[in-house]
Design an enzyme around this catalytic site. Structure first.
Site, PDB file in Angstrom:
ATOM      1  N   HIS A   1       0.872  -1.340   0.049  1.00 35.94           N
ATOM      2  CA  HIS A   1       0.061  -0.064   0.106  1.00 35.94           C
ATOM      3  C   HIS A   1       0.885   1.248  -0.027  1.00 35.94           C
ATOM      4  CE1 HIS A   1      -3.948  -1.580   0.940  1.00 35.94           C
ATOM      5  NE2 HIS A   1      -3.282  -2.949   0.892  1.00 35.94           N
TER       6      HIS A   1
ATOM      7  N   ASP B   1       3.234   9.519  -0.882  1.00 35.83           N
ATOM      8  CA  ASP B   1       2.453   8.756  -0.546  1.00 35.83           C
ATOM      9  C   ASP B   1       1.948   7.728  -1.414  1.00 35.83           C
ATOM     10  OD1 ASP B   1       0.064   7.847   1.030  1.00 35.83           O
ATOM     11  OD2 ASP B   1      -0.761  10.068   1.229  1.00 35.83           O
TER      12      ASP B   1
HETATM   13  C1  G6P Z   1      -0.987   3.327   6.167  1.00 40.86           C
HETATM   14  C2  G6P Z   1      -0.519   1.968   6.032  1.00 40.86           C
HETATM   15  C3  G6P Z   1      -1.434   0.868   6.613  1.00 40.86           C
HETATM   16  C4  G6P Z   1      -1.522   1.086   8.096  1.00 40.86           C
HETATM   17  C5  G6P Z   1      -2.283   2.438   8.352  1.00 40.86           C
HETATM   18  C6  G6P Z   1      -2.378   2.826   9.746  1.00 40.86           C
HETATM   19  O1  G6P Z   1      -2.368   3.451   5.639  1.00 40.86           O
HETATM   20  O2  G6P Z   1      -0.354   1.645   4.539  1.00 40.86           O
HETATM   21  O3  G6P Z   1      -0.848  -0.452   6.655  1.00 40.86           O
HETATM   22  O4  G6P Z   1      -2.546   0.168   8.725  1.00 40.86           O
HETATM   23  O5  G6P Z   1      -1.347   3.415   7.645  1.00 40.86           O
HETATM   24  O6  G6P Z   1      -1.301   2.755  10.620  1.00 40.86           O
HETATM   25  P1  G6P Z   1      -1.185   1.711  11.742  1.00 40.86           P
HETATM   26  O7  G6P Z   1       0.172   1.798  11.941  1.00 40.86           O
HETATM   27  O8  G6P Z   1      -2.165   2.581  12.909  1.00 40.86           O
HETATM   28  O9  G6P Z   1      -1.683   0.492  11.127  1.00 40.86           O
END
Ligand code: G6P
Length: 500
Positions: free
Chosen positions: A171, A384
């Site tokens: 992602h 991003d």
């Molecule tokens: C981004 C990453 C995700 C992640 C999200 C929230 O979108 O690509 O994999 O889950 O951030 O971050 P966190 O560390 O809270 O999961």
């Protein structure tokens, strides 16, 4: 569970719901934030299947399985927890994932903490996830692993002699060899990724970076093909590499934004902030999102274009995130200092406040109302993977009478390049000029640009994204995958400055 064929098994670090125990000992669940969960929730709601991930609490949490089953039943798919010990949370999640891979893959090498203990735990936790997947997965299921926390799951599954078909989607951006080769465990990571049957990236640029790193590190891997999906031969085994720009459930956003409740909330925002255009930034608290530079650009526009004073306000929503990591706490302090400085310099007592700052998670209603009320979306990450806020903003702009200012370093720029105002987020005056231009853009141009962006996002929504990934995983003939028309290769994104 084994035996039910053809299920989609999604595996990600975080489950779509985080769980915590409240005072009376019961469990409370809350939807997790971030682009991954936002994109995949409608997919599993639509298809069913199973989601395997970390529930956000430590191992040994009594009664959690019952709670997971209840939440999963309501959601329409099964949830399976992979609990992590506090040490695993520290070394695997905060450490390797968020103090090494996250900054490195976003080109912020100086923020990396290459602690070797992090790597060992990362490998162990990937193995732990693989064991859970192996136990749950039946013949015919498709295992779809997501994001940078779990790049090693396929190689661990192969070690367990799993014959499952396994895909992986990253992602976040994949960096150029200049950056990637600094990673002490670069070879292990590249080799692990090549164990998947299909590895997907957000953009052509990310895919190109990955292929270049493969070529630098492994001379005997052959990568061939054109179009959206390439084929690699790794020690006689074939696997695929593609680019699949992620998207949103466009119709759901559009429908919900059109409700009278959202319209009333949006109207209320304009009543509270009257006689001005509203600029909107919504981000998770993260140093990749470029919030301090954006605030400086907003200050710059007020200094250089006095005609905009009292005629414009910036609503900046920051959603709390990764608060246990030091860099994130410092960033919050920096943002609050800048907001204070701008408001302190320009505020008109009893009237105009230039920056309306919100630091909390938003309810769905508030989120939609902000999107619908805003006249200009200001989305300027330093780097991003995609940035789904840009797409959500367009989907909710149902009157089509607003403009989008977008960083050229967001993955979404490859799709929206011709109709958003593209900016270099490091260029404070350039972003300020774009705000000025968006403010004065005539209605005809504004609407034509927004209409074209909305059409493109509607045609390539999140269901299109899932279908194209899954088809690429199983298709016999890769010639059926030409590069999607809307993807503008980065070399033809217009980098010339805006003419005012
Ligand atoms: C981004 C990453 C995700 C992640 C999200 C929230 O979108 O690509 O994999 O889950 O951030 O971050 P966190 O560390 O809270 O999961």
């Amino acid at each position: 569970m084994k035996g039910k064929s053809e299920r989609l098994i999604v595996v990600s670090n975080r489950l779509p719901f985080s769980f915590r125990r409240v005072a009376d000992g019961r469990w409370k669940s809350e939807q997790s934030g971030g682009g991954l969960v936002t994109a995949l929730l409608p997919v599993l709601r639509h298809r069913g299947g199973m989601w395997i991930g970390w529930p956000g609490v430590a191992e040994g949490s009594d009664g959690l399985d019952r709670e997971l089953a209840a939440v999963g039943e309501g959601a329409g798919y099964a949830l399976k927890a992979v609990p992590l010990t506090p040490e695993e949370v520290r070394n695997f999640y905060e450490g390797f994932s968020n103090e090494i891979i996250w900054p490195l893959f976003h080109d912020m090498q100086l923020l990396c903490n290459f602690d070797p203990a992090y790597w060992r735990t990362y490998r162990d936790v990937n193995r732990k996830f693989a064991r859970v997947v192996h136990a749950e997965c039946g013949a015919g299921d498709f295992v779809w692993v997501h994001d940078y926390h779990l790049m090693g799951v396929a190689s661990e599954l192969r070690r367990l002699k799993s014959g499952a078909r396994i895909g992986f989607f990253l992602h976040i951006p994949f960096p150029s060899p200049d950056m990637f080769l600094k990673l002490p465990w670069r070879l292990e990571i590249i080799e692990s990724l090549l164990h998947y049957d299909l590895v997907g990236f957000q953009t052509l640029r990310d895919r190109r970076n990955f292929v270049q790193c493969v070529r630098e590190l492994l001379r005997d891997v052959e990568v061939e093909g054109r179009g959206q999906v390439l084929q690699a031969t790794v020690s006689g085994r074939k696997m695929r590499i593609g680019n699949f720009p992620i998207s949103i459930d466009f119709n759901a956003f559009m429908r919900q934004a059109a409700t009278s409740e959202v319209a009333a909330h949006a109207k209320e925002l304009h009543r509270l902030l009257p006689n001005r255009k509203l600029l909107l930034g919504i981000d998770r608290l993260d140093y990749t999102k470029g919030i301090p530079l954006r605030l400086q650009a907003f200050q710059n526009v007020l200094e250089r274009y006095p005609d905009l004073r009292e005629r414009i306000s910036l609503i900046q929503v920051v959603v709390p995130s990764r608060e246990d990591i030091g860099d994130y706490q410092e960033l919050k302090t920096e943002i609050e200092r800048l907001v204070g400085r701008i408001n302190g310099s320009f505020v008109r007592p009893g009237g105009w406040v230039p920056v309306w700052y919100v630091y909390r998670s938003l309810s769905r209603l508030d989120l939609l109302a902000y999107y619908r009320a805003a006249d200009i979306g200001l989305i300027t990450p330093l780097k991003d993977g995609m940035n789904l806020v840009a797409k959500e903003y367009c989907a909710c702009s149902i009157e089509e009478d607003c403009a989008l200012i977008l960083s050229e370093f967001a993955g979404a720029a490859a799709q929206l390049a011709n109709n958003a105002l593209l900016v270099n987020p490091f260029d404070i005056e350039g972003v300020a000029d774009a705000i000025h231009r968006a403010y004065h853009m005539d209605a005809g141009e504004r609407q034509a640009r927004m209409r074209r962006m909305r059409r493109s996002i509607r045609e390539n929504d999140v269901f299109w994204w899932v279908d194209s990934f899954l088809r690429a995983a199983i298709a016999r003939d890769l010639k059926a995958f030409p590069q999607p028309e809307h993807v503008v290769p980065d070399e033809i994104i217009d980098h010339t400055p805006l003419v005012l």
